[in-house]
Design a protein around this motif. Structure first.
Motif, short mmCIF file in Angstrom:
data_model
loop_
_atom_site.label_atom_id
_atom_site.label_comp_id
_atom_site.label_asym_id
_atom_site.label_seq_id
_atom_site.Cartn_x
_atom_site.Cartn_y
_atom_site.Cartn_z
N ALA A 23 81.67 99.48 70.60
CA ALA A 23 81.16 99.71 72.08
C ALA A 23 82.38 98.62 73.07
CB ALA A 23 79.81 99.27 72.52
N GLU A 24 82.42 97.60 72.72
CA GLU A 24 83.15 96.38 73.43
C GLU A 24 84.58 97.19 73.49
OE1 GLU A 24 80.88 92.46 73.00
OE2 GLU A 24 82.18 92.95 71.28
N GLY A 30 88.84 102.11 77.55
CA GLY A 30 88.57 103.28 78.31
C GLY A 30 88.28 104.58 77.40
N VAL A 31 87.75 104.60 76.38
CA VAL A 31 87.08 105.81 75.55
C VAL A 31 85.69 105.54 75.13
CG1 VAL A 31 89.29 106.37 74.37
CG2 VAL A 31 87.84 104.76 73.25
N THR A 32 85.02 106.64 74.61
CA THR A 32 83.57 106.40 74.20
C THR A 32 83.70 105.72 72.88
OG1 THR A 32 83.64 108.74 73.06
CG2 THR A 32 82.96 108.51 75.43
N ARG A 33 82.51 105.32 72.42
CA ARG A 33 82.25 104.44 71.29
C ARG A 33 82.56 105.73 70.14
NH1 ARG A 33 78.12 104.02 67.72
NH2 ARG A 33 76.62 104.92 68.97
N GLN A 34 81.96 106.89 70.45
CA GLN A 34 82.30 107.89 69.23
C GLN A 34 83.56 108.25 69.19
OE1 GLN A 34 79.91 107.95 71.89
NE2 GLN A 34 78.17 108.31 70.91
N THR A 35 84.40 108.53 70.08
CA THR A 35 85.99 108.67 69.82
C THR A 35 86.65 107.35 69.02
OG1 THR A 35 86.15 109.78 72.05
CG2 THR A 35 88.19 108.58 71.20
N LEU A 36 86.05 106.04 69.55
CA LEU A 36 86.78 105.35 68.67
C LEU A 36 86.22 105.05 67.09
CD1 LEU A 36 88.42 102.40 68.81
CD2 LEU A 36 86.12 101.17 69.17
N PRO A 46 94.51 109.01 67.53
CA PRO A 46 94.82 109.09 69.06
C PRO A 46 95.97 109.52 69.79
CG PRO A 46 95.14 107.12 67.94
CD PRO A 46 94.78 108.05 66.88
N THR A 47 96.11 109.51 70.92
CA THR A 47 97.41 109.76 71.68
C THR A 47 98.14 108.61 71.62
OG1 THR A 47 96.49 109.03 73.98
CG2 THR A 47 96.16 111.35 73.28
N LEU A 48 99.31 108.97 71.67
CA LEU A 48 100.48 107.68 71.85
C LEU A 48 99.83 106.73 72.76
CD1 LEU A 48 102.96 106.57 70.53
CD2 LEU A 48 104.18 107.91 72.16
N GLU A 49 99.55 107.25 73.93
CA GLU A 49 99.20 106.16 75.04
C GLU A 49 97.81 105.19 74.57
OE1 GLU A 49 97.38 106.02 79.81
OE2 GLU A 49 98.05 108.01 78.80
N LEU A 50 96.67 105.88 74.02
CA LEU A 50 95.80 105.17 73.55
C LEU A 50 96.15 104.47 72.46
CD1 LEU A 50 92.79 104.65 73.55
CD2 LEU A 50 92.38 106.81 72.44
N ALA A 51 96.71 104.88 71.65
CA ALA A 51 97.45 104.00 70.54
C ALA A 51 98.05 102.70 70.86
CB ALA A 51 98.27 104.63 69.43
N PHE A 52 98.85 102.98 71.88
CA PHE A 52 99.36 101.56 72.53
C PHE A 52 98.36 101.01 73.16
CE2 PHE A 52 103.65 103.63 72.44
CZ PHE A 52 104.25 102.50 72.02
N GLN A 53 97.26 101.41 73.78
CA GLN A 53 96.30 100.28 74.47
C GLN A 53 95.59 99.75 73.45
OE1 GLN A 53 94.23 103.41 76.72
NE2 GLN A 53 95.27 103.35 78.46
#
Length: 107
Positions: A23-24, A30-36, A46-53
């Motif tokens: 969750a943290e 900036g995603v849901t716990r389910q997505t993580l 993940p998208t490239l942007e999310l992978a970088f984040q």
């Protein structure tokens, strides 16, 4: 059925070493716990942007978190692919498409 991705990751290892809950980390990027969870279990890429984040959240490079496995090779015993039929016979003319607009025709 969910198709597994060819991208593997070490998010869980990095997350546990950092002492973060799912969750943290999800909140941080900036995603849901389910997505993580889906990303950690390699059910979602993940998208490239999310992978970088995600990599930035741990202060490491993208290569330290994500790796890509090569596509499976066909075995020598696998059958040849079935050829697709040609869309038209060579040497024949095709008819032009109708220029009708959508909707009923008025007479």
């Amino acid at each position: 059925m969910v198709k597994p991705t060819r991208v593997s990751n070490t998010i869980r290892l990095h997350r546990e070493q950092a002492g973060l809950t799912q969750a943290e980390l999800a909140r941080t990027v900036g995603v849901t716990r389910q997505t993580l969870i889906a990303i950690e279990q390699q059910k979602y890429s993940p998208t490239l942007e999310l992978a970088f984040q995600i990599a930035r959240a741990f202060g490491v490079g993208l290569d330290d978190i994500f790796t890509s496995s090569p596509p499976p090779r066909s075995s020598p015993d696998s059958p040849e692919p079935i050829p697709r039929p040609r869309s038209r016979t060579p040497g024949t003319k095709t008819r032009p498409r109708s220029r009708r607009t959508s909707g009923p025709t008025r007479r």
